[in-house]
Design a protein around this motif. Structure first.
Motif, PDB file in Angstrom:
ATOM      1  N   LEU A   1      40.599  95.572  65.125  1.00 48.05           N
ATOM      2  CA  LEU A   1      40.764  95.361  64.680  1.00 48.05           C
ATOM      3  C   LEU A   1      40.154  94.611  62.902  1.00 48.05           C
ATOM      4  CD1 LEU A   1      39.326  92.199  67.138  1.00 48.05           C
ATOM      5  CD2 LEU A   1      42.403  93.660  66.669  1.00 48.05           C
ATOM      6  N   SER A   2      39.574  95.010  62.542  1.00 48.96           N
ATOM      7  CA  SER A   2      39.303  94.671  61.234  1.00 48.96           C
ATOM      8  C   SER A   2      39.465  95.522  59.866  1.00 48.96           C
ATOM      9  CB  SER A   2      38.509  94.644  60.620  1.00 48.96           C
ATOM     10  OG  SER A   2      37.016  95.467  61.266  1.00 48.96           O
ATOM     11  N   GLY A   3      39.687  97.206  61.124  1.00 49.84           N
ATOM     12  CA  GLY A   3      39.401  97.496  59.886  1.00 49.84           C
ATOM     13  C   GLY A   3      38.658  98.453  58.649  1.00 49.84           C
ATOM     14  N   LYS A   4      37.504  97.703  58.903  1.00 46.94           N
ATOM     15  CA  LYS A   4      36.407  97.544  58.489  1.00 46.94           C
ATOM     16  C   LYS A   4      35.145  98.862  59.392  1.00 46.94           C
ATOM     17  CE  LYS A   4      36.127  93.686  55.649  1.00 46.94           C
ATOM     18  NZ  LYS A   4      35.034  92.280  55.826  1.00 46.94           N
ATOM     19  N   GLN A   5      34.726  99.908  59.315  1.00 49.26           N
ATOM     20  CA  GLN A   5      34.503 100.922  59.782  1.00 49.26           C
ATOM     21  C   GLN A   5      32.472 100.529  59.723  1.00 49.26           C
ATOM     22  OE1 GLN A   5      34.324 104.530  58.297  1.00 49.26           O
ATOM     23  NE2 GLN A   5      36.008 105.996  59.365  1.00 49.26           N
ATOM     24  N   GLU A   6      32.234 100.596  61.081  1.00 50.00           N
ATOM     25  CA  GLU A   6      30.504 100.310  61.426  1.00 50.00           C
ATOM     26  C   GLU A   6      29.660 101.011  60.195  1.00 50.00           C
ATOM     27  OE1 GLU A   6      29.859  99.586  65.047  1.00 50.00           O
ATOM     28  OE2 GLU A   6      31.230  98.736  65.589  1.00 50.00           O
ATOM     29  N   SER A   7      28.786 100.546  60.016  1.00 52.26           N
ATOM     30  CA  SER A   7      27.640 101.656  59.549  1.00 52.26           C
ATOM     31  C   SER A   7      26.714 101.532  60.606  1.00 52.26           C
ATOM     32  CB  SER A   7      26.927 100.846  58.037  1.00 52.26           C
ATOM     33  OG  SER A   7      25.950 100.789  57.509  1.00 52.26           O
ATOM     34  N   VAL A   8      26.513 103.079  60.848  1.00 51.89           N
ATOM     35  CA  VAL A   8      25.706 103.080  62.123  1.00 51.89           C
ATOM     36  C   VAL A   8      25.016 103.113  61.688  1.00 51.89           C
ATOM     37  CG1 VAL A   8      27.696 103.630  63.714  1.00 51.89           C
ATOM     38  CG2 VAL A   8      26.818 105.837  61.764  1.00 51.89           C
ATOM     39  N   VAL A   9      24.075 104.208  60.558  1.00 57.92           N
ATOM     40  CA  VAL A   9      22.992 103.971  59.969  1.00 57.92           C
ATOM     41  C   VAL A   9      22.702 103.205  58.264  1.00 57.92           C
ATOM     42  CG1 VAL A   9      21.005 105.641  59.090  1.00 57.92           C
ATOM     43  CG2 VAL A   9      23.220 106.550  61.005  1.00 57.92           C
ATOM     44  N   SER A  10      21.872 103.122  58.476  1.00 60.76           N
ATOM     45  CA  SER A  10      21.338 102.026  57.352  1.00 60.76           C
ATOM     46  C   SER A  10      20.113 102.568  56.848  1.00 60.76           C
ATOM     47  CB  SER A  10      21.459 100.577  57.063  1.00 60.76           C
ATOM     48  OG  SER A  10      20.611 100.017  58.031  1.00 60.76           O
ATOM     49  N   TYR A  11      19.947 102.558  55.501  1.00 62.71           N
ATOM     50  CA  TYR A  11      18.529 103.122  54.277  1.00 62.71           C
ATOM     51  C   TYR A  11      17.960 101.767  54.204  1.00 62.71           C
ATOM     52  CZ  TYR A  11      15.049 104.325  51.195  1.00 62.71           C
ATOM     53  OH  TYR A  11      14.071 104.004  50.258  1.00 62.71           O
ATOM     54  N   VAL A  12      16.917 101.162  54.901  1.00 65.95           N
ATOM     55  CA  VAL A  12      15.305  99.913  54.600  1.00 65.95           C
ATOM     56  C   VAL A  12      14.533 100.379  53.542  1.00 65.95           C
ATOM     57  CG1 VAL A  12      14.503  98.390  55.451  1.00 65.95           C
ATOM     58  CG2 VAL A  12      16.380  99.245  56.648  1.00 65.95           C
TER      59      VAL A  12
END
Length: 167
Positions: free
Chosen positions: A63-74
């Motif tokens: 719907l949005s065209g934005k890929q989900e960030s499945v891994v992030s660095y904190v």
């Protein structure tokens, strides 16, 4: 402009599926798929989960065209303590069984230090083999260095899916 129709067409082509095949999978006409891809109409809302799954993307991405960030660095200064995080193991077997395990990370780490291994699930040999090959110690090492999110996703040749999240 990146429209839903263009996203459907791009994802379909990336999966090497033609319009007729997609239509057959979703139980719609090939003309319906063509109309979606040409932005004449949009898929019915009830088709979105199946369409997204077939195309290998999330409904949000569709719907949005934005890929989900499945891994992030904190960054270190923003990291939570292991006491405040959850380890989530999700198993979806190809025969329809679903297993969900939610364990506080601190408890899982203690269990690991005491010799705990990945649990065996009554399912396919490939599922249990995939579970056995997941190194929880490495996952906790990644978490302690700031990795968060969907850290492991494995799909066996039988279609079993295992995901490990840390939140």
């Amino acid at each position: 402009m990146n429209t839903i129709g263009k996203r459907i067409a791009e994802a379909r082509k990336a999966k090497n599926i033609n319009q007729n095949e997609l239509a057959e999978i979703l139980c719609v006409s090939p003309q319906a798929v063509s109309k979606w891809e040409n932005d004449i109409s949009c898929p019915d809302i009830s088709l979105l989960p199946g369409l997204a799954k077939t195309l290998g993307i999330s409904v949000d991405e569709l719907l949005s065209g934005k890929q989900e960030s499945v891994v992030s660095y904190v960054p270190e200064e923003a990291r939570k303590s292991l006491d405040d995080m959850m380890l989530k193991i999700v198993v979806d077997s190809s025969d329809g069984d679903k297993v969900r395990v939610n364990v506080p990370c601190a408890l899982a780490k203690i269990a690991l230090e005491c010799g705990m291994e990945m649990p065996q699930i009554s399912g396919s040999d490939s599922l249990n083999s995939a579970l056995k090959n997941i190194d929880l110690a490495k996952i906790f090492e990644m978490v302690e260095k700031g990795a968060m999110g969907n850290l492991v996703e494995v799909e066996s040749h039988d279609g079993d899916i295992i995901s490990i999240f840390v939140e």
